[in-house]
Design a protein around this motif. Structure first.
Motif, mmCIF file in Angstrom:
data_model
loop_
_atom_site.group_PDB
_atom_site.id
_atom_site.type_symbol
_atom_site.label_atom_id
_atom_site.label_comp_id
_atom_site.label_asym_id
_atom_site.label_seq_id
_atom_site.Cartn_x
_atom_site.Cartn_y
_atom_site.Cartn_z
ATOM 1 N N ARG A 274 0.710 -9.532 -6.643
ATOM 2 C CA ARG A 274 1.697 -9.446 -8.322
ATOM 3 C C ARG A 274 1.895 -8.117 -8.323
ATOM 4 N NH1 ARG A 274 -0.076 -14.950 -12.026
ATOM 5 N NH2 ARG A 274 0.095 -16.070 -11.415
ATOM 6 N N THR A 275 0.190 -7.434 -8.488
ATOM 7 C CA THR A 275 0.693 -6.062 -8.385
ATOM 8 C C THR A 275 0.885 -5.390 -7.849
ATOM 9 O OG1 THR A 275 -1.614 -6.902 -9.224
ATOM 10 C CG2 THR A 275 -1.329 -4.082 -8.908
ATOM 11 N N ALA A 276 0.891 -6.313 -6.319
ATOM 12 C CA ALA A 276 1.776 -4.467 -5.031
ATOM 13 C C ALA A 276 3.184 -4.477 -5.502
ATOM 14 C CB ALA A 276 1.153 -5.239 -3.786
ATOM 15 N N LEU A 277 3.844 -6.374 -5.635
ATOM 16 C CA LEU A 277 4.799 -6.507 -5.888
ATOM 17 C C LEU A 277 5.925 -5.307 -6.948
ATOM 18 C CD1 LEU A 277 7.789 -7.198 -5.163
ATOM 19 C CD2 LEU A 277 6.875 -9.428 -6.104
ATOM 20 N N ARG A 278 5.169 -5.922 -8.011
ATOM 21 C CA ARG A 278 5.258 -5.099 -9.051
ATOM 22 C C ARG A 278 5.436 -3.805 -9.002
ATOM 23 N NH1 ARG A 278 6.813 -5.203 -15.191
ATOM 24 N NH2 ARG A 278 7.473 -3.318 -15.437
ATOM 25 N N LYS A 279 4.336 -3.090 -8.377
ATOM 26 C CA LYS A 279 4.752 -1.184 -8.160
ATOM 27 C C LYS A 279 5.481 -0.970 -7.122
ATOM 28 C CE LYS A 279 1.324 1.908 -6.366
ATOM 29 N NZ LYS A 279 1.710 2.421 -4.795
ATOM 30 N N LEU A 280 5.492 -1.968 -6.475
ATOM 31 C CA LEU A 280 6.984 -1.288 -5.323
ATOM 32 C C LEU A 280 8.564 -1.825 -5.983
ATOM 33 C CD1 LEU A 280 8.089 -1.553 -2.289
ATOM 34 C CD2 LEU A 280 8.033 -3.674 -2.673
ATOM 35 N N LEU A 281 8.584 -2.912 -6.984
ATOM 36 C CA LEU A 281 9.763 -2.294 -7.514
ATOM 37 C C LEU A 281 9.190 -1.212 -8.639
ATOM 38 C CD1 LEU A 281 8.894 -6.069 -9.391
ATOM 39 C CD2 LEU A 281 11.523 -5.438 -8.012
ATOM 40 N N ASP A 282 8.596 -0.938 -9.759
ATOM 41 C CA ASP A 282 8.964 0.183 -9.838
ATOM 42 C C ASP A 282 8.920 1.508 -9.507
ATOM 43 O OD1 ASP A 282 8.117 -1.234 -12.655
ATOM 44 O OD2 ASP A 282 5.866 -0.566 -12.581
ATOM 45 N N GLU A 283 8.366 1.086 -8.490
ATOM 46 C CA GLU A 283 8.507 3.142 -7.481
ATOM 47 C C GLU A 283 10.340 3.259 -6.817
ATOM 48 O OE1 GLU A 283 4.217 3.174 -5.526
ATOM 49 O OE2 GLU A 283 5.759 2.435 -4.017
ATOM 50 N N ARG A 284 10.784 1.700 -7.171
ATOM 51 C CA ARG A 284 12.444 1.778 -6.012
ATOM 52 C C ARG A 284 13.459 1.310 -7.408
ATOM 53 N NH1 ARG A 284 11.896 1.072 -1.011
ATOM 54 N NH2 ARG A 284 10.034 1.333 0.290
ATOM 55 N N GLY A 285 12.371 1.366 -8.931
ATOM 56 C CA GLY A 285 13.378 1.742 -9.686
ATOM 57 C C GLY A 285 13.958 0.309 -10.368
ATOM 58 N N PHE A 286 13.407 -1.062 -9.304
ATOM 59 C CA PHE A 286 13.795 -2.087 -9.426
ATOM 60 C C PHE A 286 13.153 -3.163 -10.790
ATOM 61 C CE2 PHE A 286 16.076 -2.079 -5.484
ATOM 62 C CZ PHE A 286 17.168 -3.075 -5.367
ATOM 63 N N ARG A 287 14.485 -4.045 -11.486
ATOM 64 C CA ARG A 287 13.838 -4.658 -12.621
ATOM 65 C C ARG A 287 13.777 -6.170 -11.783
ATOM 66 N NH1 ARG A 287 15.164 -3.498 -18.367
ATOM 67 N NH2 ARG A 287 13.548 -5.194 -18.039
ATOM 68 N N VAL A 288 13.378 -7.408 -12.102
ATOM 69 C CA VAL A 288 13.637 -8.949 -11.783
ATOM 70 C C VAL A 288 14.717 -9.579 -12.956
ATOM 71 C CG1 VAL A 288 12.361 -11.466 -11.905
ATOM 72 C CG2 VAL A 288 11.570 -9.151 -10.967
ATOM 73 N N SER A 289 15.658 -10.364 -12.191
ATOM 74 C CA SER A 289 16.300 -10.520 -13.088
ATOM 75 C C SER A 289 16.036 -12.418 -13.766
ATOM 76 C CB SER A 289 17.757 -11.217 -12.247
ATOM 77 O OG SER A 289 17.669 -11.851 -11.708
ATOM 78 N N ALA A 290 15.836 -13.142 -13.053
ATOM 79 C CA ALA A 290 14.850 -14.457 -13.135
ATOM 80 C C ALA A 290 13.842 -14.529 -12.134
ATOM 81 C CB ALA A 290 15.578 -15.012 -13.538
ATOM 82 N N ILE A 291 12.425 -15.596 -12.550
ATOM 83 C CA ILE A 291 11.538 -16.134 -11.866
ATOM 84 C C ILE A 291 12.473 -16.986 -11.170
ATOM 85 C CG2 ILE A 291 9.232 -17.253 -11.891
ATOM 86 C CD1 ILE A 291 9.729 -14.113 -12.195
ATOM 87 N N ALA A 292 12.742 -17.399 -10.057
ATOM 88 C CA ALA A 292 13.360 -18.074 -9.634
ATOM 89 C C ALA A 292 12.716 -20.107 -8.859
ATOM 90 C CB ALA A 292 13.931 -17.883 -8.107
ATOM 91 N N SER A 293 11.625 -20.593 -10.207
ATOM 92 C CA SER A 293 10.512 -21.385 -9.951
ATOM 93 C C SER A 293 11.268 -22.140 -9.197
ATOM 94 C CB SER A 293 9.867 -21.147 -10.972
ATOM 95 O OG SER A 293 10.382 -22.340 -11.623
ATOM 96 N N PRO A 294 10.347 -23.428 -9.004
ATOM 97 C CA PRO A 294 11.275 -24.035 -7.833
ATOM 98 C C PRO A 294 10.461 -25.512 -8.968
ATOM 99 C CG PRO A 294 8.678 -24.375 -6.998
ATOM 100 C CD PRO A 294 9.204 -22.744 -8.159
ATOM 101 N N LEU A 295 10.577 -25.347 -10.177
ATOM 102 C CA LEU A 295 10.012 -26.222 -11.715
ATOM 103 C C LEU A 295 11.194 -26.802 -12.015
ATOM 104 C CD1 LEU A 295 8.846 -23.134 -14.046
ATOM 105 C CD2 LEU A 295 7.535 -24.777 -12.989
ATOM 106 N N GLY A 296 10.334 -28.909 -11.558
ATOM 107 C CA GLY A 296 10.973 -30.077 -11.894
ATOM 108 C C GLY A 296 12.065 -30.273 -10.493
ATOM 109 N N LYS A 297 11.473 -29.146 -9.191
ATOM 110 C CA LYS A 297 11.499 -29.862 -7.697
ATOM 111 C C LYS A 297 10.860 -30.762 -7.462
ATOM 112 C CE LYS A 297 15.231 -26.999 -5.770
ATOM 113 N NZ LYS A 297 15.932 -25.960 -4.286
ATOM 114 N N VAL A 298 10.371 -31.862 -8.224
ATOM 115 C CA VAL A 298 9.213 -32.621 -7.553
ATOM 116 C C VAL A 298 9.338 -33.976 -7.757
ATOM 117 C CG1 VAL A 298 7.583 -30.446 -8.106
ATOM 118 C CG2 VAL A 298 8.274 -32.079 -9.961
ATOM 119 N N SER A 299 8.489 -35.065 -7.760
ATOM 120 C CA SER A 299 8.836 -36.247 -7.882
ATOM 121 C C SER A 299 8.622 -36.276 -8.868
ATOM 122 C CB SER A 299 7.666 -37.083 -6.480
ATOM 123 O OG SER A 299 7.688 -38.785 -7.434
ATOM 124 N N LEU A 300 9.932 -37.372 -10.274
ATOM 125 C CA LEU A 300 9.492 -37.842 -10.920
ATOM 126 C C LEU A 300 7.662 -38.947 -11.140
ATOM 127 C CD1 LEU A 300 10.903 -37.708 -13.592
ATOM 128 C CD2 LEU A 300 12.186 -40.141 -13.013
#
Length: 278
Positions: free
Chosen positions: A52-78
């Motif tokens: 997480r730390t390394a990726l946030r550092k890379l994003l900051d260095e490249r001037g990028f932001r995250v639009s959304a956390i593309a999680s797999p939440l709910g992609k599981v059995s009921l």
């Protein structure tokens, strides 16, 4: 009148496992945002503190932001208990804080051969619990209409968001996924879902066989949908999720060349509509 501007993003792990390559390709295509589903071959919810730390550092260095956390939440059995996805949502919220976004993508549980009508109550119990946590933590859950989950048809997506009734459960629009369950996205769903639509994920598909294609090359009524969004004042993210090389239960892959082709197809449409992508 000034041309409307939508914010271009994309699923970086569809380009390459290495986030350096992800950002380089996205930047070349004119994007300054990343939809974060995975990096270094690790799914987003499994990223450890060092990653997480390394990726946030890379994003900051490249001037990028995250639009959304593309999680797999709910992609599981009921069959899993209610608490299981609420706990995983806690992890997604931690990631949203680390990467400075309010949006978390999620789903509404695999059908696994069940009659969807018989699933409804249990799905709503889980989504209400998740929405309650999202409200407390001030994040926004974006329900994606993926094939073979409860909320894969327009009728069931409308039912979910209206039954939960929370401003913290909104809709991520995916035209290709609607095509794959036999729906005409704009004709059957746009007017009903527009009040809840906060995020666009761009891929298209052919009704004949469900094959995913670039925007405007299939039956996803992409041009009609983007035209209507332009005309009714949509402002927000438009995120490339092309799935042009492979698609599977946890996501998809395109590679740099096919991802670039998908981006050019989208820009061809938005240029004709007078919409700027930034």
């Amino acid at each position: 009148m000034a041309a409307p501007t939508w914010v271009l993003s994309g699923f970086g792990d569809e380009i390459d496992a290495d986030p350096v390559v992800q950002l380089a390709v996205l930047e070349a295509l004119g994007a300054r945002h990343l939809e974060l589903r995975g990096a270094w071959g690790t799914g987003v919810l499994a990223l450890d503190a060092q990653q997480r730390t390394a990726l946030r550092k890379l994003l900051d260095e490249r001037g990028f932001r995250v639009s959304a956390i593309a999680s797999p939440l709910g992609k599981v059995s009921l069959d899993l208990p209610v608490e299981a996805e609420v706990t995983r949502l806690g992890t997604a919220i931690e990631l949203a804080r680390v990467f400075s976004t309010r949006f978390i993508r999620m789903f509404s549980f695999y059908q696994e051969g069940r009659d969807p009508a018989g699933m409804r109550d249990e799905v709503l119990v889980r989504l209400r619990a998740m929405a309650a946590l999202a409200e407390r933590e001030d994040v926004v859950l974006l329900h994606e209409n993926e094939k073979d989950i409860y909320g894969d048809t327009p009728d069931r997506v409308v039912d979910l968001v209206e039954s939960v009734g929370s401003e913290h459960l909104r809709v991520a629009w995916d035209a290709a996924n609607f095509v794959q369950v036999g729906a005409r996205p704009f004709t059957d769903a746009y007017a009903r879902l527009r009040p809840y639509l906060d995020y666009l994920q761009i891929k298209d598909a052919l009704a004949a066989d469900g094959r995913v294609v670039a925007a405007g090359e299939g039956d996803g009524e992409v041009v009609e949908t983007l035209t209507a969004l332009r005309d009714d004042g949509y402002q927000g993210f438009i995120s490339l999720e092309p799935h042009l090389s492979a698609a599977h239960a946890t996501g998809g892959f395109s590679g740099p060349a096919a991802f670039g082709r998908a981006a050019r197809a989208l820009r061809g449409i938005t240029d004709r509509l007078g919409v700027e992508l930034a």
